[in-house]
Design an enzyme around this catalytic site. Structure first.
Site, PDB file in Angstrom:
ATOM      1  N   ARG A   1      -3.751 -14.264  -1.396  1.00 23.33           N
ATOM      2  CA  ARG A   1      -4.998 -14.511  -0.681  1.00 23.33           C
ATOM      3  C   ARG A   1      -5.872 -15.491  -1.468  1.00 23.33           C
ATOM      4  O   ARG A   1      -5.581 -15.801  -2.614  1.00 23.33           O
ATOM      5  CB  ARG A   1      -5.720 -13.187  -0.449  1.00 23.33           C
ATOM      6  CG  ARG A   1      -5.014 -12.304   0.569  1.00 23.33           C
ATOM      7  CD  ARG A   1      -5.612 -10.904   0.639  1.00 23.33           C
ATOM      8  NE  ARG A   1      -5.316 -10.120  -0.547  1.00 23.33           N
ATOM      9  CZ  ARG A   1      -5.566  -8.816  -0.661  1.00 23.33           C
ATOM     10  NH1 ARG A   1      -6.111  -8.167   0.362  1.00 23.33           N
ATOM     11  NH2 ARG A   1      -5.288  -8.170  -1.767  1.00 23.33           N
TER      12      ARG A   1
ATOM     13  N   ASN B   1       0.819  -1.225   0.000  1.00 24.22           N
ATOM     14  CA  ASN B   1       0.000   0.000   0.000  1.00 24.22           C
ATOM     15  C   ASN B   1       0.848   1.268   0.000  1.00 24.22           C
ATOM     16  O   ASN B   1       0.524   2.247   0.669  1.00 24.22           O
ATOM     17  CB  ASN B   1      -0.956   0.002   1.196  1.00 24.22           C
ATOM     18  CG  ASN B   1      -2.084  -0.988   1.036  1.00 24.22           C
ATOM     19  OD1 ASN B   1      -1.995  -1.941   0.266  1.00 24.22           O
ATOM     20  ND2 ASN B   1      -3.159  -0.801   1.769  1.00 24.22           N
TER      21      ASN B   1
END
Length: 401
Positions: A272, A138
């Site tokens: 994920r 991020n």
């Protein structure tokens, strides 16, 4: 050791498609006799211990046994690209002190943490998410380095030494984080699991390489010691070589890149549950733009760019607009709309890939849960920048030959 190095080299020459297994920590066991990698792992452990020891020392002096959390923020709380009027303000100086307070002893910063309202307090974590302290995810760490270096010329004389020391420590942290083969993990010190994969997702690796290029060449980093600038240039080039090796070849043809690559084999790996091994369009576009900006591209770079551009041309969706609403996502025919690409493409047929939060593969975006339809960018237009830049790149390339 020689056989091990040769085997790893053969595996890393071109990233081929392997079974979609999640990344485990067993990859490190293949490197127990490699001194360069073992030194890397040792340094990672030492920096993690350094961060923990600082927190433990603070807690021992406080009437508390567990650390507190700082305030959460979607990004970092401060404007990332302000105008000159902001840099000259007292507010800029105040925020700079807050940002400095959140730098970990190891040298990096965290994500999703308010680094503008108030300084970190003793006994407080350096970020809101324990698994990402510090991290490159991020935009973390690279954002703080660039922000502080942009503020530096406007800072008071009294504050500049502290700023310079912080920036240099952070740059050394980034240099230490790079794998010996040129890749970057999502977080450093290493956390294990898919976080250890070479991470292109959200442009982690491209951002770090661009940062190293700036450190080596741009005036805003003129204060940085010459040895650090030289190392930054060398490791930037090492990262470029890694990207060239990681470009995925399917049925003998170069395509683009994955969101995560195995640290050793460079094959696409799972992150994920809804991020399966796949070709990715947006991150691959950023890699291609980075390669196109190299001043004197090698034959390997030219081949890589040409292959990626051909792939983007073949996969673009014309005259279609995507609209989001509370009921999901709809597509409309619209002449002249900006081209779209799916975010993920499977590694067999190179068709758009859609995966729900529980890992279930579905046939179309419409079959995803509403939460996943709204909460993820399944179609994007980032690759349009590559196709627009390509003719200019070709012309420039022609003048260099």
């Amino acid at each position: 050791m020689f056989r091990l190095r040769m085997a790893l080299l053969a595996l890393s020459l071109v990233a081929e498609v392997l079974v979609a297994e999640p990344l485990s920590n067993s990859w490190r066991e293949q490197l127990t006799t490699d001194p360069e990698w073992q030194l890397y792992f040792l340094r990672s452990t030492q920096l993690q211990q350094l961060d923990q020891q600082q927190l433990d020392d603070e807690l021992s002096q406080l009437p508390q046994t567990a650390p507190t959390l700082p305030a959460r923020h979607l990004k970092f709380g401060f404007p990332t690209e302000p105008d000159s009027a902001f840099w000259l303000s007292d507010e800029a100086s105040r925020i700079a002190k807050v940002v400095l307070s959140f730098q970990t002893p190891s040298g990096g910063w965290s994500k999703r943490t308010d680094m503008a309202t108030q300084p970190r307090e003793p006994g407080q974590l350096y970020g809101t998410e324990a698994g990402y302290i510090p991290t490159f995810d991020n935009d973390a760490t690279s954002t703080q380095i660039l922000w502080l270096s942009a503020f530096l010329p406007y800072a008071s004389e009294a504050m500049r030494p502290e700023l310079q020391q912080s920036i240099e420590r952070a740059i050394r942290f980034v240099l230490a984080a790079q794998y010996p083969n040129g890749g970057f993990a999502q977080t450093y010190p290493l956390r294990g699991g898919y976080h250890d994969a070479i991470t292109l997702n959200d442009n982690v690796m491209v951002q770090l390489l661009r940062l190293l290029q700036k450190v080596a060449t741009e005036p805003q980093f003129a204060f940085v010691e010459a040895d650090i600038k030289q190392q930054a240039q060398q490791q930037f080039l090492r990262g470029i070589e890694l990207l060239l090796k990681a470009q995925i070849r399917l049925k003998g043809e170069l395509t683009v890149w994955a969101a995560q690559h195995h640290p050793l084999t460079l094959s696409a790996v799972k992150a994920r549950a809804y991020e399966l091994p796949a070709l990715v369009s947006s991150e691959s576009a950023e890699v291609t733009l980075l390669l196109m900006q190299l001043p004197k591209p090698s034959r390997a770079v030219i081949q890589s760019v040409e292959a990626a551009v051909a792939w983007f041309k073949a996969k673009q969706i014309h005259n279609t607009e995507m609209q989001r609403s509370d009921s999901g996502v709809r597509f409309f025919k619209k002449a002249g709309a900006r081209p779209l690409w799916a975010r993920f493409y499977d590694l067999q047929k190179q068709q758009p890939l859609f995966v729900d939060r529980d890992g279930t593969i579905v046939r179309s975006m419409a079959e995803l849960s509403i939460e996943r339809q709204k909460g993820y960018g399944w179609y994007q237009s980032n690759a349009d920048a590559v196709l627009k830049a390509y003719p200019v790149w070709q012309t420039k390339l022609g003048t260099q030959r």
